[in-house]
Design a protein around this motif. Structure first.
Motif, PDB file in Angstrom:
ATOM      1  N   ARG A 105       6.630  37.057  29.200  1.00  0.00           N
ATOM      2  CA  ARG A 105       5.454  36.377  29.749  1.00  0.00           C
ATOM      3  C   ARG A 105       5.959  35.314  30.722  1.00  0.00           C
ATOM      4  NH1 ARG A 105       0.546  36.759  27.108  1.00  0.00           N
ATOM      5  NH2 ARG A 105       1.109  36.677  24.947  1.00  0.00           N
ATOM      6  N   ASP A 106       5.965  35.635  32.006  1.00  0.00           N
ATOM      7  CA  ASP A 106       6.457  34.685  33.015  1.00  0.00           C
ATOM      8  C   ASP A 106       5.528  33.489  33.143  1.00  0.00           C
ATOM      9  OD1 ASP A 106       8.579  36.374  33.735  1.00  0.00           O
ATOM     10  OD2 ASP A 106       7.295  37.486  35.116  1.00  0.00           O
ATOM     11  N   ILE A 107       4.235  33.755  32.980  1.00  0.00           N
ATOM     12  CA  ILE A 107       3.213  32.728  33.175  1.00  0.00           C
ATOM     13  C   ILE A 107       2.504  32.538  31.826  1.00  0.00           C
ATOM     14  CG2 ILE A 107       1.062  32.165  34.405  1.00  0.00           C
ATOM     15  CD1 ILE A 107       2.114  34.202  36.599  1.00  0.00           C
ATOM     16  N   ALA A 108       2.475  31.314  31.338  1.00  0.00           N
ATOM     17  CA  ALA A 108       1.837  31.064  30.041  1.00  0.00           C
ATOM     18  C   ALA A 108       0.398  31.550  30.060  1.00  0.00           C
ATOM     19  CB  ALA A 108       1.873  29.562  29.729  1.00  0.00           C
ATOM     20  N   ASP A 109      -0.049  32.125  28.956  1.00  0.00           N
ATOM     21  CA  ASP A 109      -1.437  32.590  28.880  1.00  0.00           C
ATOM     22  C   ASP A 109      -2.341  31.389  28.621  1.00  0.00           C
ATOM     23  OD1 ASP A 109      -3.873  33.750  28.509  1.00  0.00           O
ATOM     24  OD2 ASP A 109      -3.120  35.397  27.271  1.00  0.00           O
ATOM     25  N   MET A 110      -2.811  30.810  29.714  1.00  0.00           N
ATOM     26  CA  MET A 110      -3.615  29.585  29.632  1.00  0.00           C
ATOM     27  C   MET A 110      -4.960  29.825  28.957  1.00  0.00           C
ATOM     28  SD  MET A 110      -2.861  28.295  33.529  1.00  0.00           S
ATOM     29  CE  MET A 110      -2.700  29.911  34.298  1.00  0.00           C
ATOM     30  N   HIS A 111      -5.366  31.086  28.888  1.00  0.00           N
ATOM     31  CA  HIS A 111      -6.676  31.407  28.323  1.00  0.00           C
ATOM     32  C   HIS A 111      -6.601  31.835  26.860  1.00  0.00           C
ATOM     33  CE1 HIS A 111      -7.525  31.583  32.661  1.00  0.00           C
ATOM     34  NE2 HIS A 111      -8.710  31.125  32.295  1.00  0.00           N
ATOM     35  N   ALA A 112      -5.414  31.811  26.275  1.00  0.00           N
ATOM     36  CA  ALA A 112      -5.278  32.215  24.870  1.00  0.00           C
ATOM     37  C   ALA A 112      -4.907  31.029  23.993  1.00  0.00           C
ATOM     38  CB  ALA A 112      -4.230  33.319  24.751  1.00  0.00           C
ATOM     39  N   ILE A 113      -4.926  29.838  24.563  1.00  0.00           N
ATOM     40  CA  ILE A 113      -4.549  28.645  23.805  1.00  0.00           C
ATOM     41  C   ILE A 113      -5.667  27.614  23.913  1.00  0.00           C
ATOM     42  CG2 ILE A 113      -2.043  28.943  23.930  1.00  0.00           C
ATOM     43  CD1 ILE A 113      -1.999  27.168  26.384  1.00  0.00           C
ATOM     44  N   GLU A 118     -14.155  40.108  22.164  1.00  0.00           N
ATOM     45  CA  GLU A 118     -13.714  41.468  22.480  1.00  0.00           C
ATOM     46  C   GLU A 118     -13.019  41.528  23.843  1.00  0.00           C
ATOM     47  OE1 GLU A 118     -13.954  43.954  20.251  1.00  0.00           O
ATOM     48  OE2 GLU A 118     -14.773  42.412  18.933  1.00  0.00           O
ATOM     49  N   ILE A 119     -13.156  40.458  24.623  1.00  0.00           N
ATOM     50  CA  ILE A 119     -12.539  40.428  25.952  1.00  0.00           C
ATOM     51  C   ILE A 119     -11.021  40.492  25.850  1.00  0.00           C
ATOM     52  CG2 ILE A 119     -12.135  38.912  27.957  1.00  0.00           C
ATOM     53  CD1 ILE A 119     -14.899  40.151  28.011  1.00  0.00           C
ATOM     54  N   ALA A 120     -10.440  39.699  24.935  1.00  0.00           N
ATOM     55  CA  ALA A 120      -8.979  39.630  24.850  1.00  0.00           C
ATOM     56  C   ALA A 120      -8.361  40.958  24.396  1.00  0.00           C
ATOM     57  CB  ALA A 120      -8.548  38.466  23.952  1.00  0.00           C
ATOM     58  N   PRO A 121      -8.856  41.594  23.308  1.00  0.00           N
ATOM     59  CA  PRO A 121      -8.236  42.872  22.922  1.00  0.00           C
ATOM     60  C   PRO A 121      -8.355  43.941  24.008  1.00  0.00           C
ATOM     61  CG  PRO A 121      -9.663  42.070  21.159  1.00  0.00           C
ATOM     62  CD  PRO A 121      -9.870  41.163  22.330  1.00  0.00           C
ATOM     63  N   ALA A 122      -9.461  43.931  24.747  1.00  0.00           N
ATOM     64  CA  ALA A 122      -9.630  44.930  25.806  1.00  0.00           C
ATOM     65  C   ALA A 122      -8.937  44.494  27.099  1.00  0.00           C
ATOM     66  CB  ALA A 122     -11.119  45.152  26.087  1.00  0.00           C
ATOM     67  N   ASN A 123      -8.585  43.206  27.180  1.00  0.00           N
ATOM     68  CA  ASN A 123      -8.141  42.587  28.430  1.00  0.00           C
ATOM     69  C   ASN A 123      -9.037  42.995  29.586  1.00  0.00           C
ATOM     70  OD1 ASN A 123      -6.713  40.859  30.024  1.00  0.00           O
ATOM     71  ND2 ASN A 123      -5.063  42.302  30.482  1.00  0.00           N
ATOM     72  N   SER A 124     -10.328  42.880  29.359  1.00  0.00           N
ATOM     73  CA  SER A 124     -11.238  43.129  30.477  1.00  0.00           C
ATOM     74  C   SER A 124     -11.563  41.790  31.111  1.00  0.00           C
ATOM     75  CB  SER A 124     -12.498  43.846  30.003  1.00  0.00           C
ATOM     76  OG  SER A 124     -13.318  42.974  29.273  1.00  0.00           O
ATOM     77  N   PRO A 173      -9.993  29.612  21.790  1.00  0.00           N
ATOM     78  CA  PRO A 173      -9.914  30.107  23.176  1.00  0.00           C
ATOM     79  C   PRO A 173     -10.600  31.458  23.393  1.00  0.00           C
ATOM     80  CG  PRO A 173      -7.737  29.496  22.351  1.00  0.00           C
ATOM     81  CD  PRO A 173      -8.670  29.433  21.196  1.00  0.00           C
ATOM     82  N   PHE A 174     -10.789  32.224  22.316  1.00  0.00           N
ATOM     83  CA  PHE A 174     -11.358  33.561  22.491  1.00  0.00           C
ATOM     84  C   PHE A 174     -12.886  33.574  22.364  1.00  0.00           C
ATOM     85  CE2 PHE A 174      -7.089  34.030  20.548  1.00  0.00           C
ATOM     86  CZ  PHE A 174      -6.449  34.506  21.681  1.00  0.00           C
ATOM     87  N   THR A 175     -13.465  32.397  22.074  1.00  0.00           N
ATOM     88  CA  THR A 175     -14.902  32.350  21.819  1.00  0.00           C
ATOM     89  C   THR A 175     -15.732  32.255  23.088  1.00  0.00           C
ATOM     90  OG1 THR A 175     -14.847  29.954  21.594  1.00  0.00           O
ATOM     91  CG2 THR A 175     -14.567  31.248  19.580  1.00  0.00           C
ATOM     92  N   ASN A 176     -15.105  31.805  24.169  1.00  0.00           N
ATOM     93  CA  ASN A 176     -15.893  31.602  25.396  1.00  0.00           C
ATOM     94  C   ASN A 176     -15.045  31.873  26.634  1.00  0.00           C
ATOM     95  OD1 ASN A 176     -17.972  30.844  27.151  1.00  0.00           O
ATOM     96  ND2 ASN A 176     -17.330  28.689  27.114  1.00  0.00           N
ATOM     97  N   PRO A 177     -14.638  33.126  26.846  1.00  0.00           N
ATOM     98  CA  PRO A 177     -13.831  33.408  28.038  1.00  0.00           C
ATOM     99  C   PRO A 177     -14.640  33.102  29.304  1.00  0.00           C
ATOM    100  CG  PRO A 177     -14.470  35.446  26.927  1.00  0.00           C
ATOM    101  CD  PRO A 177     -14.887  34.324  26.041  1.00  0.00           C
ATOM    102  N   PRO A 178     -13.973  32.599  30.349  1.00  0.00           N
ATOM    103  CA  PRO A 178     -14.704  32.133  31.530  1.00  0.00           C
ATOM    104  C   PRO A 178     -15.460  33.262  32.205  1.00  0.00           C
ATOM    105  CG  PRO A 178     -12.335  32.215  31.948  1.00  0.00           C
ATOM    106  CD  PRO A 178     -12.519  32.463  30.487  1.00  0.00           C
TER     107      PRO A 178
END
Lengths: 396, 257
Positions: B129-137, A133-139, A279-284
């Motif tokens: 997207r100027d900076i690749a989304d490193m957290h979506a890949i 849910e982090i990615a859709p909310a971009n929280s 990548p969406f399963t474990n946001p830092p």
């Protein structure tokens, strides 16, 4: 034990395509949803919720975003409809993912409004939300729980303050005039629920006296409940079963085969829900450092598993109904079967006061779903209400 | 293990190497990884001072620190604490963003600014997207974007001790704290780059898939007198991937200061 029916209002017609892509969430394009079919399904699911009121069940609604597994994008919106269609059922929001909400005061307003509309039937879950849910909310997943607790405190203060406006200048939220209209019927606030899967959540919930809920794994639930009860005792009070909630899939039938068949269909939800791009399963920041160390040590190919009562690992994505029954993910069979299973579960857990009855996974037909609800409401729920603290736990 | 310094109440772990003109090196989000050879190469001609950012390595991340502004002021305090004069301010990727935030505020202790594949500014429109989304890949896709030769950057986490794994996990969380939203940039920074009043050198890995050379050109255009050069067979981390070529270019730049 009270019973709260819930359904994620899935858009199952797109599941096969999502499974083929390896992700049903976040990056599964919405060209795969037919909006008219979505509308038909939403109406059908809402009818299933409305039936619960007739058969004496309470109701729970949750929300997810950007997914074919759950079309409920807003708990308050769904509960607003359900509040108008029901008279007696208590209405549990489980819940508002408050660390992902930019405006906690709006959450308080919506809950107060619903409480007024429903005549004081609202119960209010304030949840962390799933990692995807982090990615859709971009929280920001960093410091997520600090934001959660600030939002939690602000929401409770907004709901319980009658002499406002008050100002709030916090780390994450700032307001100069909080003064919600209307205010809730239930004072100081509607009952508060939290969810989690860890001992730490059990302790945190005990410190607030909130109801704590978890889902689909008895092996994880027990240590959390025990931690709650222990912490409550340290703080000078006894946490009864009414503080503990558990979500499970239930399939009931006139015959055992029919109950198992229904449970198997509903369980497809559990088989699909974890399918999301990695990548969406474990946001830092979402998970603890300790949990991340364990994941890094296990390496990229390790699947997350739960274990059954004998410690045997079960993969939710491929499990059979029997395996799900061994992990307390599923209860199924005739009304007598299900009652006995839940009675034994209640004893194993030391007393669970709330069953969150997952009774629609998507593919279950409207007829089957209604029959499942009816059988549960008339044959099982009244007997569960008599179920209190298990004898063994009471003697301890 | 580096030594610890307390600056503005923050306990920082600092790696040091070499002698010569001081060079304050600000590491990328991936961390400092001091065992890599680039630190000693730079140390052949400089006194390299490389702090672990708050939240990385052995550096504390106090609750009150949470923005790149905070890091800029913290490192200005560190430069004062160490008495740096005529130093080189260098940063890679996320560290380049911090270095630029420092340089638009105060360059009095620095003779030159060196930015290697920096993040930190917004160049394109809302849909760019100027900076690749490193957290979506997936990690493997990130490695392909960030390295000319991903095999060079692979780290087998299943073989590292728990203390190092905890360091990696802490650093990843800290990068989210500082850079999640807006994603790895400050929407206002570009408008202040004109304030940078020391010689500025941009180094870019020719195969950087995280921020392109076009993005680098935008940096160059905003900083008065800035120059840019590229390193072949390098991705987003030229100091790791081509440490000799990187050190040679740093040396060539600092000799002229």
């Amino acid at each position: 034990m009270r019973t709260w029916y819930f359904s994620e209002m899935a858009y199952h017609p797109a599941w096969d395509k999502g499974l083929a892509r390896g992700s049903l969430r976040v990056n599964f394009p919405n060209e795969n949803v037919d909006p008219r079919e979505a509308g038909t399904l939403l109406n059908r699911y809402l009818d299933e919720f409305a039936l619960c009121d007739e058969v004496g069940l309470d109701i729970m609604v949750n929300e997810h975003h950007s997914t074919a597994t759950c079309m409920t994008v807003s708990v308050p919106m769904a509960l607003a409809v359900i509040a108008r269609e029901t008279k007696k059922a208590r209405l549990l929001s489980l819940g508002n993912p408050i660390a992902n909400r930019p405006d906690p005061v709006r959450v308080a307003e919506e809950m107060a409004w619903l409480d007024c509309l429903s005549g004081g039937r609202v119960e209010m879950g304030l949840v962390k939300g799933a990692p995807y849910e982090i990615a859709p909310a971009n929280s920001n997943p960093g410091r997520l729980m600090r934001r959660y607790w600030e939002a939690h405190d602000l929401i409770l203060k907004a709901l319980s303050t009658t002499t406002g406006p008050f100002s709030w200048e916090g780390e994450f939220f700032q307001y100069r005039a909080v003064n919600i209209w209307p205010r809730p019927i239930q004072q100081p606030t509607p009952p508060v629920w939290m969810t989690g899967m860890s001992v730490d959540t059990g302790i945190a919930a005990a410190e607030k006296g909130h109801v704590v809920g978890t889902l689909l794994s008895g092996g994880l639930a027990k240590p959390m409940y025990d931690a709650y009860r222990k912490r409550a005792r340290e703080l000078g009070w006894e946490a009864g079963p009414d503080r503990m909630a558990y979500a499970a899939i239930v399939g009931v039938g006139h015959t055992r085969e029919e109950g198992l068949r229904r449970a198997d269909i509903i369980a497809d939800y559990v088989r699909t829900a974890p399918v999301v791009a990695e990548p969406f399963t474990n946001p830092p920041g979402y998970n603890s450092i300790g949990a991340n160390v364990a994941m890094l040590r296990a390496g990229p190919r390790a699947h997350r598993m739960v274990t059954d009562r004998n410690g045997v690992p079960i993969d939710h994505r491929t499990a059979t109904v029997q395996q799900f029954m061994d992990t307390d993910t599923v209860f199924a069979g005739t009304p007598d079967d299900v009652f006995e299973q839940l009675k034994a579960f209640n004893a194993r857990m030391g007393g669970v006061g709330h069953l969150l009855f997952f009774g629609q996974g998507g593919h279950l037909s409207h007829q089957d779903a209604k029959e499942n609800i009816r059988l549960f409401g008339t044959e099982i729920a009244p007997r569960l209400r008599e179920l209190g603290v298990p004898e063994q736990a009471a003697a301890e | 293990m580096g030594r610890h310094v307390v600056v503005a109440g923050v306990n920082l772990e600092i790696e040091e190497a070499g002698q010569g003109r001081p060079l304050l090196f600000l590491h990328p989000g991936e961390g400092l990884q001091p065992t890599h050879p680039w630190l000693n190469r730079l140390g052949q001609h400089h006194r390299v001072i490389a702090p672990h950012h708050p939240g990385w390595g052995g550096s504390a991340l106090p609750d009150w620190i949470g923005t790149v502004d905070d890091l800029a002021y913290l490192y200005l305090d560190l430069a004062a604490e160490l008495g740096l004069e005529e130093a080189v301010l260098a940063g890679s990727s996320f560290g380049g963003w911090i270095a630029a935030e420092i340089a638009v505020r105060n360059t009095s202790r620095f003779a030159g600014l060196l930015l290697a594949d920096p993040l930190g500014i917004k160049v394109g429109g809302v849909l760019d997207r100027d900076i690749a989304d490193m957290h979506a890949i997936p990690r493997a896709a990130f490695m392909r974007l960030a390295w000319a030769d991903p095999a060079k950057g692979e780290i087998d986490t299943t073989k590292l001790p728990d203390t190092e794994l905890a360091g990696i996990a802490r650093g990843r969380e800290a990068l989210a704290v500082f850079g999640w939203k807006p994603y790895m940039h400050n929407p206002r920074l570009k408008r202040w780059l004109h304030r940078i009043d020391i010689p500025t050198h941009l180094i870019w890995g020719e195969q950087d898939g995280i921020v392109s050379m076009t993005y680098g050109e935008a940096w160059k255009a905003e900083i008065p007198g800035a120059r840019m050069e590229t390193i072949p067979a390098a991705g987003h981390f030229p100091h790791w991937e081509q440490p000799d070529a990187f050190a040679a270019r740093v040396r060539a730049f600092t000799e002229l200061l």
